[in-house]
Design an enzyme around this catalytic site. Structure first.
Site, PDB file in Angstrom:
ATOM      1  CG  ASP A 149      22.711  68.525   4.332  1.00  0.00           C
ATOM      2  OD1 ASP A 149      23.013  68.993   5.435  1.00  0.00           O
ATOM      3  OD2 ASP A 149      23.184  68.945   3.255  1.00  0.00           O
ATOM      4  CG  HIS A 150      20.658  72.190   5.417  1.00  0.00           C
ATOM      5  ND1 HIS A 150      20.778  73.260   6.266  1.00  0.00           N
ATOM      6  CD2 HIS A 150      21.877  72.007   4.866  1.00  0.00           C
ATOM      7  CE1 HIS A 150      22.017  73.714   6.225  1.00  0.00           C
ATOM      8  NE2 HIS A 150      22.711  72.966   5.395  1.00  0.00           N
ATOM      9  CG  HIS A 205      24.519  75.936   1.814  1.00  0.00           C
ATOM     10  ND1 HIS A 205      23.599  76.409   2.705  1.00  0.00           N
ATOM     11  CD2 HIS A 205      25.142  74.896   2.419  1.00  0.00           C
ATOM     12  CE1 HIS A 205      23.653  75.673   3.812  1.00  0.00           C
ATOM     13  NE2 HIS A 205      24.575  74.758   3.670  1.00  0.00           N
ATOM     14  N   GLY A 206      26.587  76.459  -2.146  1.00  0.00           N
ATOM     15  CA  GLY A 206      26.681  76.796  -3.571  1.00  0.00           C
ATOM     16  C   GLY A 206      28.118  77.060  -3.964  1.00  0.00           C
ATOM     17  CG  HIS A 266      26.565  73.017   6.834  1.00  0.00           C
ATOM     18  ND1 HIS A 266      25.418  72.512   6.298  1.00  0.00           N
ATOM     19  CD2 HIS A 266      26.743  72.388   8.024  1.00  0.00           C
ATOM     20  CE1 HIS A 266      24.908  71.611   7.128  1.00  0.00           C
ATOM     21  NE2 HIS A 266      25.688  71.526   8.185  1.00  0.00           N
ATOM     22  N   GLY A 267      28.883  74.090   3.380  1.00  0.00           N
ATOM     23  CA  GLY A 267      29.380  74.878   2.251  1.00  0.00           C
ATOM     24  C   GLY A 267      30.827  74.572   1.938  1.00  0.00           C
ATOM     25  CB  SER A 282      31.166  72.980  -2.910  1.00  0.00           C
ATOM     26  OG  SER A 282      30.634  71.687  -2.943  1.00  0.00           O
ATOM     27  CG  ASN A 285      27.981  68.968   5.357  1.00  0.00           C
ATOM     28  OD1 ASN A 285      28.472  68.016   5.966  1.00  0.00           O
ATOM     29  ND2 ASN A 285      26.847  69.540   5.728  1.00  0.00           N
ATOM     30  CB  ALA A 306      26.181  69.531  -1.603  1.00  0.00           C
TER      31      ALA A 306
HETATM   32 ZN   LIG Z   1      24.551  72.935   4.638  1.00  0.00          ZN
END
Ligand SMILES: [Zn+2]
Length: 288
Positions: free
Chosen positions: A82-83, A180-181, A208-209, A211, A230, A232
């Site tokens: 990832d990234h 993200h987060g 992405h992001g 969550s 994704n 995380a």
């Molecule tokens: Zn990401």
């Protein structure tokens, strides 16, 4: 089954209007938990690690654990980096056995993003590895990549089309408003933009992001063309909270074989919930 490239898996997902859930794992128990979730739901799976985790554990340790897990199942499982912003880590991971890599050059101007992605495409093509690239800038914090609100920018549909044409990249992560987060409020996702990007490019798109994105927003994004979601931060929190709970009740506990059990179970349950949101349960059979 051996680990497979995620290219075809994600093309099938996009055509079938479901997404494959991709989970960032940091420990052996987390890796085992997401694989157990996939086994229970007969789901394809993408195990992923950030560069920070690659440095923490070693790419060979991660790849061997993922290979062992995949060999024990008959599921299509990919291992994704990832990234990643640097070429040496990408090469190291491909050599170790990763079957998919992300080159994140989204912080550079368009032309340089194209150039860097092309370079990774060359390396990946020779080894049959999937490549993911990012356009626009996803906000938030992912490992040591920090993008504040003012620097986050959304992907332009026409640029996405040009980017895919110039690079031949098989999977694209366009910034569309997720971050993200952990979200402070409801994520401000630009669904119209997802639709325009999906109309402009036929490759599978990556969200992405993921969550903390509410269920109906995930459903909508997947219906529009997001073929990989994704997850995380939420997984990490579930894992850590379960361990904290053990120590709150039993501060004397000192056996990882005991306190890791509820942590692993928490990750497995959450992974199953996310797989159901993505619509991937039962989809392993069409990919075998
Ligand atoms: Zn990401």
């Amino acid at each position: 089954m051996a680990l497979i490239s995620s290219t075809e898996m994600l093309q099938v997902a996009r055509r079938g209007k479901f997404a494959v859930a991709a989970f960032n794992v940091h420990t052996l128990e987390m890796l085992q938990a997401v694989v157990e979730a996939a086994v229970e739901l007969e789901s394809p799976l993408i195990i992923q690690s950030t560069v920070g985790t690659v440095k923490h554990l070693g790419p060979d340790y991660i790849a061997h654990a993922a290979k062992t897990a995949a060999d024990r199942t008959n599921l299509p499982i990919a291992l994704h980096l990832d990234h990643c912003t640097d070429f040496p880590t990408i090469i190291q991971c491909i050599r170790a056995g990763y079957t998919s890599v992300m080159i994140d050059a989204s912080m550079f101007p368009f032309e340089e993003n194209v150039e860097r992605t092309c370079k990774v495409m060359e390396i990946a093509r020779a080894s049959g590895v999937n490549v993911e690239a990012e356009l626009g800038k996803v906000g938030g914090v992912e490992d040591n990549i920090v993008v504040d609100e003012h620097h986050a920018s959304l992907a332009d549909p026409e640029e996405c089309a040009r980017f895919v044409e110039l690079t031949g990249v098989p999977t694209l992560a366009p910034a569309i408003g997720t971050a993200h987060g952990i979200y402070k409020g409801r994520p401000n996702i630009d669904f119209d933009r997802i639709k325009r990007i999906a109309d402009a490019v036929s490759v599978p798109l990556v969200l992405h992001g993921g969550s903390g994105v509410p269920a109906e927003q995930i459903h909508q994004a997947v219906a529009l063309g997001m073929a990989k979601v994704n997850i995380a931060t939420e997984l990490r929190i579930a894992f850590s909270d379960a361990i904290k709970d053990v120590f709150t009740g039993h501060p004397e506990e000192n056996d990882p074989r005991k306190y890791m059990v509820p942590a692993k179970e928490a990750v497995k349950q959450l992974a199953m919930e996310k797989m159901r949101l993505c619509g991937c349960p039962g989809k392993a059979s069409i990919l075998r």
